[in-house]
Design a protein around this motif. Structure first.
Motif, PDB file in Angstrom:
ATOM      1  N   ILE A   4       4.517   0.931  -1.462  1.00 52.57           N
ATOM      2  CA  ILE A   4       4.215   1.901  -2.520  1.00 52.57           C
ATOM      3  C   ILE A   4       3.154   1.255  -3.391  1.00 52.57           C
ATOM      4  O   ILE A   4       3.431   0.292  -4.113  1.00 52.57           O
ATOM      5  N   SER A   5       1.934   1.758  -3.298  1.00 48.67           N
ATOM      6  CA  SER A   5       0.797   1.077  -3.914  1.00 48.67           C
ATOM      7  C   SER A   5      -0.331   2.069  -4.156  1.00 48.67           C
ATOM      8  O   SER A   5      -0.227   3.241  -3.787  1.00 48.67           O
ATOM      9  N   PRO A   6      -1.451   1.610  -4.752  1.00 42.07           N
ATOM     10  CA  PRO A   6      -2.606   2.505  -4.895  1.00 42.07           C
ATOM     11  C   PRO A   6      -3.210   2.916  -3.553  1.00 42.07           C
ATOM     12  O   PRO A   6      -4.052   3.797  -3.501  1.00 42.07           O
ATOM     13  N   ASP A   7      -2.789   2.261  -2.463  1.00 41.08           N
ATOM     14  CA  ASP A   7      -3.201   2.683  -1.121  1.00 41.08           C
ATOM     15  C   ASP A   7      -2.445   3.924  -0.667  1.00 41.08           C
ATOM     16  O   ASP A   7      -2.964   4.722   0.105  1.00 41.08           O
ATOM     17  N   THR A   8      -1.214   4.065  -1.103  1.00 42.15           N
ATOM     18  CA  THR A   8      -0.349   5.137  -0.594  1.00 42.15           C
ATOM     19  C   THR A   8      -0.042   6.203  -1.638  1.00 42.15           C
ATOM     20  O   THR A   8       0.547   7.233  -1.295  1.00 42.15           O
ATOM     21  N   CYS A   9      -0.409   5.956  -2.885  1.00 42.97           N
ATOM     22  CA  CYS A   9      -0.159   6.913  -3.968  1.00 42.97           C
ATOM     23  C   CYS A   9      -1.477   7.384  -4.566  1.00 42.97           C
ATOM     24  O   CYS A   9      -2.409   6.592  -4.720  1.00 42.97           O
ATOM     25  N   ARG A  10      -1.537   8.657  -4.927  1.00 39.23           N
ATOM     26  CA  ARG A  10      -2.668   9.169  -5.694  1.00 39.23           C
ATOM     27  C   ARG A  10      -2.232   9.188  -7.157  1.00 39.23           C
ATOM     28  O   ARG A  10      -1.323   9.919  -7.527  1.00 39.23           O
ATOM     29  N   LEU A  11      -2.897   8.370  -7.974  1.00 41.61           N
ATOM     30  CA  LEU A  11      -2.499   8.150  -9.359  1.00 41.61           C
ATOM     31  C   LEU A  11      -3.679   8.441 -10.277  1.00 41.61           C
ATOM     32  O   LEU A  11      -4.769   7.912 -10.076  1.00 41.61           O
ATOM     33  N   TRP A  12      -3.436   9.290 -11.290  1.00 40.21           N
ATOM     34  CA  TRP A  12      -4.484   9.625 -12.256  1.00 40.21           C
ATOM     35  C   TRP A  12      -4.021   9.239 -13.651  1.00 40.21           C
ATOM     36  O   TRP A  12      -2.844   9.376 -13.991  1.00 40.21           O
ATOM     37  N   ASP A  13      -4.968   8.771 -14.462  1.00 43.24           N
ATOM     38  CA  ASP A  13      -4.666   8.573 -15.874  1.00 43.24           C
ATOM     39  C   ASP A  13      -4.302   9.926 -16.477  1.00 43.24           C
ATOM     40  O   ASP A  13      -5.007  10.923 -16.288  1.00 43.24           O
ATOM     41  N   LYS A  14      -3.193   9.970 -17.194  1.00 45.92           N
ATOM     42  CA  LYS A  14      -2.670  11.238 -17.707  1.00 45.92           C
ATOM     43  C   LYS A  14      -3.616  11.885 -18.719  1.00 45.92           C
ATOM     44  O   LYS A  14      -3.702  13.121 -18.808  1.00 45.92           O
ATOM     45  N   THR A  15      -4.347  11.076 -19.453  1.00 44.88           N
ATOM     46  CA  THR A  15      -5.225  11.600 -20.507  1.00 44.88           C
ATOM     47  C   THR A  15      -6.606  11.933 -19.976  1.00 44.88           C
ATOM     48  O   THR A  15      -7.124  13.036 -20.191  1.00 44.88           O
ATOM     49  N   THR A  16      -7.211  10.998 -19.260  1.00 42.66           N
ATOM     50  CA  THR A  16      -8.605  11.158 -18.835  1.00 42.66           C
ATOM     51  C   THR A  16      -8.739  11.714 -17.424  1.00 42.66           C
ATOM     52  O   THR A  16      -9.840  12.122 -17.033  1.00 42.66           O
ATOM     53  N   LYS A  17      -7.648  11.693 -16.643  1.00 45.98           N
ATOM     54  CA  LYS A  17      -7.646  12.080 -15.214  1.00 45.98           C
ATOM     55  C   LYS A  17      -8.461  11.111 -14.369  1.00 45.98           C
ATOM     56  O   LYS A  17      -8.829  11.430 -13.226  1.00 45.98           O
ATOM     57  N   GLU A  18      -8.775   9.935 -14.899  1.00 43.01           N
ATOM     58  CA  GLU A  18      -9.464   8.913 -14.116  1.00 43.01           C
ATOM     59  C   GLU A  18      -8.583   8.501 -12.941  1.00 43.01           C
ATOM     60  O   GLU A  18      -7.367   8.363 -13.069  1.00 43.01           O
ATOM     61  N   LYS A  19      -9.193   8.292 -11.793  1.00 45.12           N
ATOM     62  CA  LYS A  19      -8.458   7.934 -10.580  1.00 45.12           C
ATOM     63  C   LYS A  19      -8.160   6.442 -10.575  1.00 45.12           C
ATOM     64  O   LYS A  19      -9.066   5.621 -10.757  1.00 45.12           O
ATOM     65  N   LEU A  20      -6.897   6.099 -10.343  1.00 45.73           N
ATOM     66  CA  LEU A  20      -6.451   4.709 -10.369  1.00 45.73           C
ATOM     67  C   LEU A  20      -5.900   4.312  -9.004  1.00 45.73           C
ATOM     68  O   LEU A  20      -4.891   3.611  -8.905  1.00 45.73           O
TER      69      LEU A  20
END
Length: 236
Positions: free
Chosen positions: A194-210
């Motif tokens: 479970i990592s940034p390789d397998t999860c799509r994660l966005w900053d909640k405020t800016t929607k920046e992709k992490l």
């Protein structure tokens, strides 16, 4: 514990046998791929981040009653896990429209679903991991109906726990991929990572992709994105 011969090398990890037949050592790599391996590169420090973050998440999930293959972290890149036979189904849980879902159905990214969706794909690189439904999986004897229901229940539980957790970090859990395996006694457990390789994660405020989307779309800053999500997960 003695590390022995290499058993497997994939796009993101190497797996080594140990002197215990029920345990293996996973060594995380810095190699990065996208589009089913068509795009390749290196993300400096990715292996260490994915290892430490995965172990953190696995322990959190274990505390919430989700069985995993995690046993012990040995170093920044190496972890002991239970030896499992991987169920050849990739399980994708989606909370918000993005990526292939948005492209497939011609909708914009960022639509928050009323409830999470689940997709299955056949874990087969040669075929491009095609989408399939439960009936296909049963017909191909990839899993039984009971196993699929168990896997679905565990996947939705993982989503519930992770959504709440990432929300405290000001992060949106957009979607993610899980893999499950069977231990020697036939028990189904959460495996892989479970990592940034397998999860799509966005900053909640800016929607920046992490996450790895920064690599897929060549937007730059992918190393910084991985470091940022790791900083939030570890709180430092």
């Amino acid at each position: 514990m003695q590390k022995k011969e290499q058993m497997y090398e994939g796009k993101a990890k190497k797996v080594f046998a140990t002197d215990d037949p029920n345990l293996v050592i996973v060594d995380y790599k810095d190699d990065a791929t996208a589009f089913n391996g068509e795009k390749k590169g290196t993300i400096v420090g990715k292996g260490a981040i994915n290892n430490v973050m995965s172990n953190h998440m696995f322990q959190l999930l274990e505390q919430q009653g989700v069985p995993t293959h995690f046993v012990e972290q040995l170093s920044e890149r190496e972890t002991v896990v239970k030896k499992v036979s991987i169920v050849p189904l990739e399980v994708i849980i989606r909370n918000i429209s993005a990526g292939s879902f948005a492209k497939r159905y011609g909708v914009e990214e960022g639509i928050v679903f009323d409830e999470p969706t689940v997709e299955f794909s056949y874990k087969n690189d040669d075929l491009g991991d095609p989408l399939m439904n439960a009936y296909h999986a049963i017909a191909l004897k990839l899993a039984t109906r009971e196993e699929i229901e168990q896997i679905k229940g565990m996947a939705f539980k993982v989503n519930e726990v992770m959504k709440q957790y990432f929300d405290t970090l000001n992060v949106l859990l957009v979607d993610f991929k899980l893999e499950f395996g069977k231990t020697a006694d036939g028990k189904i457990v959460l495996a892989d990572e479970i990592s940034p390789d397998t999860c799509r994660l966005w900053d909640k405020t800016t929607k920046e992709k992490l996450d790895k989307d920064r690599f897929r779309r060549d937007l730059g800053g992918v190393e910084e994105a991985y470091q940022e999500i790791m900083k939030r997960v570890l709180g430092k």
